[in-house]
Scaffold this motif. Structure first.
Motif, mmCIF file in Angstrom:
data_model
loop_
_atom_site.group_PDB
_atom_site.id
_atom_site.type_symbol
_atom_site.label_atom_id
_atom_site.label_comp_id
_atom_site.label_asym_id
_atom_site.label_seq_id
_atom_site.Cartn_x
_atom_site.Cartn_y
_atom_site.Cartn_z
ATOM 1 N N CYS A 25 5.189 1.167 -0.170
ATOM 2 C CA CYS A 25 5.638 -0.199 -0.440
ATOM 3 C C CYS A 25 6.850 -0.116 -1.352
ATOM 4 C CB CYS A 25 4.519 -0.992 -1.108
ATOM 5 S SG CYS A 25 5.050 -2.578 -1.743
ATOM 6 N N VAL A 26 7.893 -0.873 -1.032
ATOM 7 C CA VAL A 26 9.088 -0.929 -1.868
ATOM 8 C C VAL A 26 9.126 -2.311 -2.506
ATOM 9 C CG1 VAL A 26 11.600 -0.794 -1.894
ATOM 10 C CG2 VAL A 26 10.304 0.666 -0.350
ATOM 11 N N GLU A 27 9.308 -2.347 -3.815
ATOM 12 C CA GLU A 27 9.281 -3.617 -4.548
ATOM 13 C C GLU A 27 10.529 -3.740 -5.399
ATOM 14 O OE1 GLU A 27 6.756 -5.000 -8.294
ATOM 15 O OE2 GLU A 27 5.546 -4.849 -6.490
ATOM 16 N N VAL A 28 11.098 -4.943 -5.430
ATOM 17 C CA VAL A 28 12.237 -5.228 -6.292
ATOM 18 C C VAL A 28 11.953 -6.568 -6.981
ATOM 19 C CG1 VAL A 28 13.605 -6.369 -4.495
ATOM 20 C CG2 VAL A 28 14.744 -5.358 -6.430
ATOM 21 N N GLU A 29 12.333 -6.666 -8.250
ATOM 22 C CA GLU A 29 12.144 -7.907 -9.000
ATOM 23 C C GLU A 29 13.511 -8.454 -9.376
ATOM 24 O OE1 GLU A 29 9.953 -9.643 -12.980
ATOM 25 O OE2 GLU A 29 9.474 -7.636 -12.286
ATOM 26 N N ILE A 30 13.744 -9.705 -9.002
ATOM 27 C CA ILE A 30 15.008 -10.370 -9.296
ATOM 28 C C ILE A 30 14.700 -11.711 -9.936
ATOM 29 C CG2 ILE A 30 17.146 -11.293 -8.338
ATOM 30 C CD1 ILE A 30 16.768 -9.355 -5.991
ATOM 31 N N ASN A 31 15.174 -11.911 -11.149
ATOM 32 C CA ASN A 31 14.960 -13.159 -11.885
ATOM 33 C C ASN A 31 13.491 -13.564 -11.940
ATOM 34 O OD1 ASN A 31 17.734 -13.338 -12.239
ATOM 35 N ND2 ASN A 31 18.013 -14.577 -10.407
ATOM 36 N N GLY A 32 12.609 -12.600 -12.112
ATOM 37 C CA GLY A 32 11.187 -12.894 -12.232
ATOM 38 C C GLY A 32 10.444 -13.026 -10.920
ATOM 39 N N SER A 33 11.124 -12.981 -9.795
ATOM 40 C CA SER A 33 10.472 -13.055 -8.480
ATOM 41 C C SER A 33 10.435 -11.664 -7.868
ATOM 42 C CB SER A 33 11.228 -13.991 -7.542
ATOM 43 O OG SER A 33 11.198 -15.299 -8.047
ATOM 44 N N LYS A 34 9.275 -11.308 -7.321
ATOM 45 C CA LYS A 34 9.116 -9.988 -6.723
ATOM 46 C C LYS A 34 9.186 -10.082 -5.206
ATOM 47 C CE LYS A 34 6.246 -8.334 -10.469
ATOM 48 N NZ LYS A 34 4.922 -7.887 -10.880
ATOM 49 N N ILE A 35 9.882 -9.119 -4.626
ATOM 50 C CA ILE A 35 9.963 -9.011 -3.170
ATOM 51 C C ILE A 35 9.417 -7.643 -2.807
ATOM 52 C CG2 ILE A 35 11.490 -8.915 -1.167
ATOM 53 C CD1 ILE A 35 13.398 -10.719 -2.725
ATOM 54 N N ARG A 36 8.414 -7.626 -1.918
ATOM 55 C CA ARG A 36 7.800 -6.371 -1.496
ATOM 56 C C ARG A 36 8.025 -6.184 -0.003
ATOM 57 N NH1 ARG A 36 3.158 -8.429 -4.746
ATOM 58 N NH2 ARG A 36 3.380 -7.401 -6.749
ATOM 59 N N VAL A 37 8.323 -4.946 0.361
ATOM 60 C CA VAL A 37 8.496 -4.594 1.768
ATOM 61 C C VAL A 37 7.508 -3.480 2.070
ATOM 62 C CG1 VAL A 37 10.099 -3.720 3.513
ATOM 63 C CG2 VAL A 37 10.933 -5.237 1.705
ATOM 64 N N PHE A 38 6.648 -3.720 3.061
ATOM 65 C CA PHE A 38 5.640 -2.751 3.455
ATOM 66 C C PHE A 38 6.023 -2.115 4.788
ATOM 67 C CE2 PHE A 38 3.420 -5.721 0.742
ATOM 68 C CZ PHE A 38 2.631 -4.908 -0.042
ATOM 69 N N PRO A 39 5.640 -0.865 4.992
ATOM 70 C CA PRO A 39 5.897 -0.260 6.305
ATOM 71 C C PRO A 39 4.993 -0.886 7.351
ATOM 72 C CG PRO A 39 4.620 1.237 4.956
ATOM 73 C CD PRO A 39 4.995 0.073 4.080
ATOM 74 N N ALA A 40 5.465 -0.930 8.568
ATOM 75 C CA ALA A 40 4.660 -1.473 9.664
ATOM 76 C C ALA A 40 3.522 -0.514 9.965
ATOM 77 C CB ALA A 40 5.521 -1.675 10.902
ATOM 78 N N PRO A 41 2.320 -1.040 10.202
ATOM 79 C CA PRO A 41 1.213 -0.135 10.546
ATOM 80 C C PRO A 41 1.468 0.517 11.892
ATOM 81 C CG PRO A 41 0.553 -2.420 10.821
ATOM 82 C CD PRO A 41 1.926 -2.424 10.209
ATOM 83 N N GLU A 42 1.115 1.776 11.988
ATOM 84 C CA GLU A 42 1.314 2.492 13.244
ATOM 85 C C GLU A 42 0.214 2.131 14.219
ATOM 86 O OE1 GLU A 42 1.899 6.661 12.823
ATOM 87 O OE2 GLU A 42 3.125 6.405 11.042
ATOM 88 N N ALA A 43 0.570 1.988 15.467
ATOM 89 C CA ALA A 43 -0.409 1.672 16.500
ATOM 90 C C ALA A 43 -1.234 2.914 16.795
ATOM 91 C CB ALA A 43 0.292 1.194 17.762
ATOM 92 N N THR A 44 -2.520 2.712 16.934
ATOM 93 C CA THR A 44 -3.401 3.825 17.268
ATOM 94 C C THR A 44 -3.996 3.587 18.645
ATOM 95 O OG1 THR A 44 -5.266 2.758 16.189
ATOM 96 C CG2 THR A 44 -3.967 4.291 14.858
ATOM 97 N N ALA A 45 -4.547 4.615 19.218
ATOM 98 C CA ALA A 45 -5.080 4.527 20.570
ATOM 99 C C ALA A 45 -6.307 3.628 20.642
ATOM 100 C CB ALA A 45 -5.434 5.916 21.081
ATOM 101 N N ASP A 46 -7.046 3.486 19.529
ATOM 102 C CA ASP A 46 -8.276 2.707 19.575
ATOM 103 C C ASP A 46 -8.082 1.230 19.224
ATOM 104 O OD1 ASP A 46 -7.676 3.267 16.971
ATOM 105 O OD2 ASP A 46 -9.747 3.571 16.358
ATOM 106 N N THR A 47 -6.841 0.805 19.002
ATOM 107 C CA THR A 47 -6.625 -0.609 18.721
ATOM 108 C C THR A 47 -6.701 -1.403 20.010
ATOM 109 O OG1 THR A 47 -4.242 -0.316 18.883
ATOM 110 C CG2 THR A 47 -5.204 -0.227 16.673
#
Length: 58
Positions: A25-47
């Protein structure tokens, strides 16, 4: 006059690249607000795929 963007598209793209490459997870805080970017979950064969939506006739 419009308000300047909170964060630039290029910065979000860089954050997404790092999140995907490092699988973290990558997080940045600007003026007291946090923005988080998560990696997309990888697709598995059993989904399970969802059935396509169909219209319901009443």
């Amino acid at each position: 006059m419009t308000v300047p963007a909170f964060i630039k598209k290029a910065d979000l793209s860089r954050m997404a690249e790092v999140a995907s490459a490092q699988n973290v997870c990558v997080e940045v805080e600007i003026n007291g607000s946090k923005i988080r970017v998560f990696p997309a979950p990888e697709a598995t064969a059993d989904t399970k795929t969802l059935a396509p939506r169909t219209r319901i006739k009443l």
